[in-house]
Design a protein around this motif. Sequence first.
Motif, mmCIF file in Angstrom:
data_model
loop_
_atom_site.group_PDB
_atom_site.id
_atom_site.type_symbol
_atom_site.label_atom_id
_atom_site.label_comp_id
_atom_site.label_asym_id
_atom_site.label_seq_id
_atom_site.Cartn_x
_atom_site.Cartn_y
_atom_site.Cartn_z
ATOM 1 N N ILE A 76 -0.573 12.980 0.253
ATOM 2 C CA ILE A 76 -0.365 11.525 0.424
ATOM 3 C C ILE A 76 1.090 11.166 0.117
ATOM 4 C CG2 ILE A 76 -1.098 9.229 -0.388
ATOM 5 C CD1 ILE A 76 -3.622 10.257 0.430
ATOM 6 N N ARG A 77 1.606 11.792 -0.948
ATOM 7 C CA ARG A 77 3.004 11.502 -1.323
ATOM 8 C C ARG A 77 3.956 11.875 -0.182
ATOM 9 N NH1 ARG A 77 2.442 13.885 -6.377
ATOM 10 N NH2 ARG A 77 3.726 15.628 -5.705
ATOM 11 N N THR A 78 3.703 13.051 0.412
ATOM 12 C CA THR A 78 4.605 13.513 1.476
ATOM 13 C C THR A 78 4.529 12.611 2.705
ATOM 14 O OG1 THR A 78 4.041 15.705 0.714
ATOM 15 C CG2 THR A 78 5.279 15.592 2.766
ATOM 16 N N ILE A 79 3.296 12.314 3.148
ATOM 17 C CA ILE A 79 3.215 11.522 4.394
ATOM 18 C C ILE A 79 3.711 10.094 4.169
ATOM 19 C CG2 ILE A 79 1.439 12.851 5.618
ATOM 20 C CD1 ILE A 79 -0.643 10.895 4.587
ATOM 21 N N SER A 80 3.478 9.561 2.966
ATOM 22 C CA SER A 80 3.924 8.179 2.765
ATOM 23 C C SER A 80 5.444 8.114 2.640
ATOM 24 C CB SER A 80 3.236 7.529 1.566
ATOM 25 O OG SER A 80 3.350 8.359 0.456
ATOM 26 N N THR A 81 6.029 9.175 2.084
ATOM 27 C CA THR A 81 7.493 9.180 2.011
ATOM 28 C C THR A 81 8.076 9.260 3.416
ATOM 29 O OG1 THR A 81 7.342 10.271 -0.103
ATOM 30 C CG2 THR A 81 9.485 10.338 0.956
ATOM 31 N N THR A 82 7.410 10.046 4.284
ATOM 32 C CA THR A 82 7.880 10.121 5.681
ATOM 33 C C THR A 82 7.789 8.742 6.326
ATOM 34 O OG1 THR A 82 6.950 12.330 5.736
ATOM 35 C CG2 THR A 82 7.551 11.374 7.862
ATOM 36 N N MET A 83 6.645 8.085 6.095
ATOM 37 C CA MET A 83 6.454 6.757 6.676
ATOM 38 C C MET A 83 7.509 5.782 6.154
ATOM 39 S SD MET A 83 4.780 5.253 8.808
ATOM 40 C CE MET A 83 3.174 4.965 9.368
ATOM 41 N N TYR A 84 7.776 5.849 4.859
ATOM 42 C CA TYR A 84 8.785 4.974 4.253
ATOM 43 C C TYR A 84 10.143 5.208 4.926
ATOM 44 C CZ TYR A 84 12.119 3.102 0.918
ATOM 45 O OH TYR A 84 13.146 2.414 0.349
ATOM 46 N N ASN A 85 10.460 6.498 5.129
ATOM 47 C CA ASN A 85 11.748 6.821 5.753
ATOM 48 C C ASN A 85 11.849 6.247 7.168
ATOM 49 O OD1 ASN A 85 12.633 8.130 3.502
ATOM 50 N ND2 ASN A 85 12.000 10.168 4.180
ATOM 51 N N VAL A 86 10.702 6.264 7.887
ATOM 52 C CA VAL A 86 10.718 5.714 9.250
ATOM 53 C C VAL A 86 11.078 4.220 9.195
ATOM 54 C CG1 VAL A 86 9.246 5.112 11.219
ATOM 55 C CG2 VAL A 86 9.075 7.384 10.189
ATOM 56 N N ASP A 89 12.492 2.619 6.706
ATOM 57 C CA ASP A 89 13.831 2.462 6.149
ATOM 58 C C ASP A 89 14.845 2.613 7.273
ATOM 59 O OD1 ASP A 89 15.650 2.055 4.179
ATOM 60 O OD2 ASP A 89 15.744 4.152 3.524
ATOM 61 N N CYS A 90 14.591 3.587 8.126
ATOM 62 C CA CYS A 90 15.487 3.819 9.256
ATOM 63 C C CYS A 90 15.444 2.618 10.207
ATOM 64 C CB CYS A 90 15.067 5.107 9.960
ATOM 65 S SG CYS A 90 16.151 5.527 11.303
ATOM 66 N N LEU A 91 14.227 2.092 10.456
ATOM 67 C CA LEU A 91 14.096 0.931 11.336
ATOM 68 C C LEU A 91 14.916 -0.241 10.771
ATOM 69 C CD1 LEU A 91 12.650 -0.668 13.673
ATOM 70 C CD2 LEU A 91 10.872 -1.215 12.022
ATOM 71 N N ALA A 92 14.777 -0.464 9.447
ATOM 72 C CA ALA A 92 15.501 -1.579 8.825
ATOM 73 C C ALA A 92 17.012 -1.374 8.958
ATOM 74 C CB ALA A 92 15.114 -1.696 7.350
ATOM 75 N N GLU A 93 17.452 -0.131 8.764
ATOM 76 C CA GLU A 93 18.891 0.141 8.872
ATOM 77 C C GLU A 93 19.381 -0.071 10.306
ATOM 78 O OE1 GLU A 93 21.165 0.686 6.683
ATOM 79 O OE2 GLU A 93 19.808 0.693 4.983
ATOM 80 N N CYS A 130 0.850 -1.203 0.000
ATOM 81 C CA CYS A 130 0.000 0.000 0.000
ATOM 82 C C CYS A 130 0.879 1.244 0.000
ATOM 83 C CB CYS A 130 -0.915 0.019 1.227
ATOM 84 S SG CYS A 130 -2.184 -1.209 1.098
ATOM 85 N N LEU A 131 1.926 1.190 0.788
ATOM 86 C CA LEU A 131 2.833 2.330 0.873
ATOM 87 C C LEU A 131 3.465 2.617 -0.489
ATOM 88 C CD1 LEU A 131 3.779 4.210 3.100
ATOM 89 C CD2 LEU A 131 5.637 2.644 3.613
ATOM 90 N N SER A 132 3.785 1.546 -1.235
ATOM 91 C CA SER A 132 4.437 1.760 -2.543
ATOM 92 C C SER A 132 3.488 2.501 -3.499
ATOM 93 C CB SER A 132 4.908 0.440 -3.140
ATOM 94 O OG SER A 132 3.879 -0.187 -3.845
#
Length: 437
Positions: A185-195, A197-201, A173-175
């Motif tokens: 929507i683009r902005t908030i989902s990119t923020t969510m993705y970054n969160v 991504d950071c968790l995975a890192e 859904c995020l993709s």
Amino acid sequence: MANNEPKKGGILRAYLNVNVLYKILIGLVIGAVAGIILAAKGVTALPAWISMFGTIFTRLLKMIIIPIIVGSLVVGASSVSPANVGRVGIRVVIIYLATSACGVIIGLVMGNIFQPHAELAAVTQLAADAAGKTASTNVWEVIYSIVPTSVLQSLVNETVLQVIFFSLVFGLCLSFMKVSEDERIRTISTTMYNVFDCLAEIMMKIVAGIMQYAPIGVAVLICEVFAKNGAKVAGALLTVTIACFLGYLIHIVAVYGGLLAIFRIKLGAFFKEARTPFITAFVTRSSNGTLPTTFAAAENLGVDKEVYAFSLPLGATINMDGTAIYQGVCAFFLVMSTQGRGLTMGEMGMIVLLATLASIGTAGVPGAGAIMLAMVMQGIDLPIEAGTTLAGAYAMILGIDAILDMGRTALNVTGDLTCTCCIAKKLGFLKADSVLK
Ligand code: ASP
């Protein structure tokens, strides 16, 4: 003061500078020798304060399972752009998952043929209880139970398949949201993705830290196994290694050879180019680290960049045939060594499902497969708990993980290249005449 500090740093730095692979092997040898000496002296248990170092290691492994699945799966699923999910994406994902499933099946067959196991003392109460639980599992229930009724409950209870399912749905859904026409929507989902991504890192950093501690944990856990069981367990590890490598070889010949023949790609030309990524993967033990050479091989084989630039990085993350074979053999070893029985059909089905799905959420880095193995065991209700025979058996596998990882990574990368060439050929994205029959 000033004189002392660099000295301390020096020891730590010297330790960190040694390749983890060697350190774990050294830990394995030290633990095994110490355990054999203790067994010869009639000491079968370690003092609690030493045993604690092994316990800490198993607890660390358990600690990261759920966050690592959530982080890497959400990022993995949301990184696939919706435009690519179409024609190429779906085919690539299907062939990746199908070959991984073949890998687990080959691994389980190897497990059944070789029956690798160590006669480990004392099946713990926990393991015995768990065995009772798995026996009653019904296949349909396993399938519909993948869909959680409460995500929070799945996370708290660490129900691996449910967490994988939800993370995939969430990531997909995020993709779509990331490329929405609505700017909000683009902005908030990119923020969510970054969160995420950071968790995975962060999780990858934690894994790297745990691997630095692994030699100590492995030494203690192995010492306990050898003290309790004597030297007779070494042969079992050799059997595991032979079963895995034979499985890798069969997979290359039967699955990759078969696919290349079906898609009419010349075997000689293919393997000539696949040789460099194969060797690089064997040495680095990282599918991601091998990507530059895999790209070069795909380019030389005449695959269109549009296909390989998407399919190879995806494959480095979601396609792990060698890891799948390893899961099958090792799950067999763990169950047989600790439960005194082979795998039930239900458990084998569950392992095929879990190992195939779990490969989606595992990064192509050294040792990732061993963490997945812990996940798979959790999924068949045999969690690797500190102080259990299972934790000792798992430590034995971890002691030889570096050797098993070399072979499985080489296979993982060859699989990415094989599938990429086959799909490219099917869709007309493979141009070089030299590789076409
Ligand atoms: N090292 C493997 C890879 O990079 C993953 C694993 O540990 O199985 O593909």
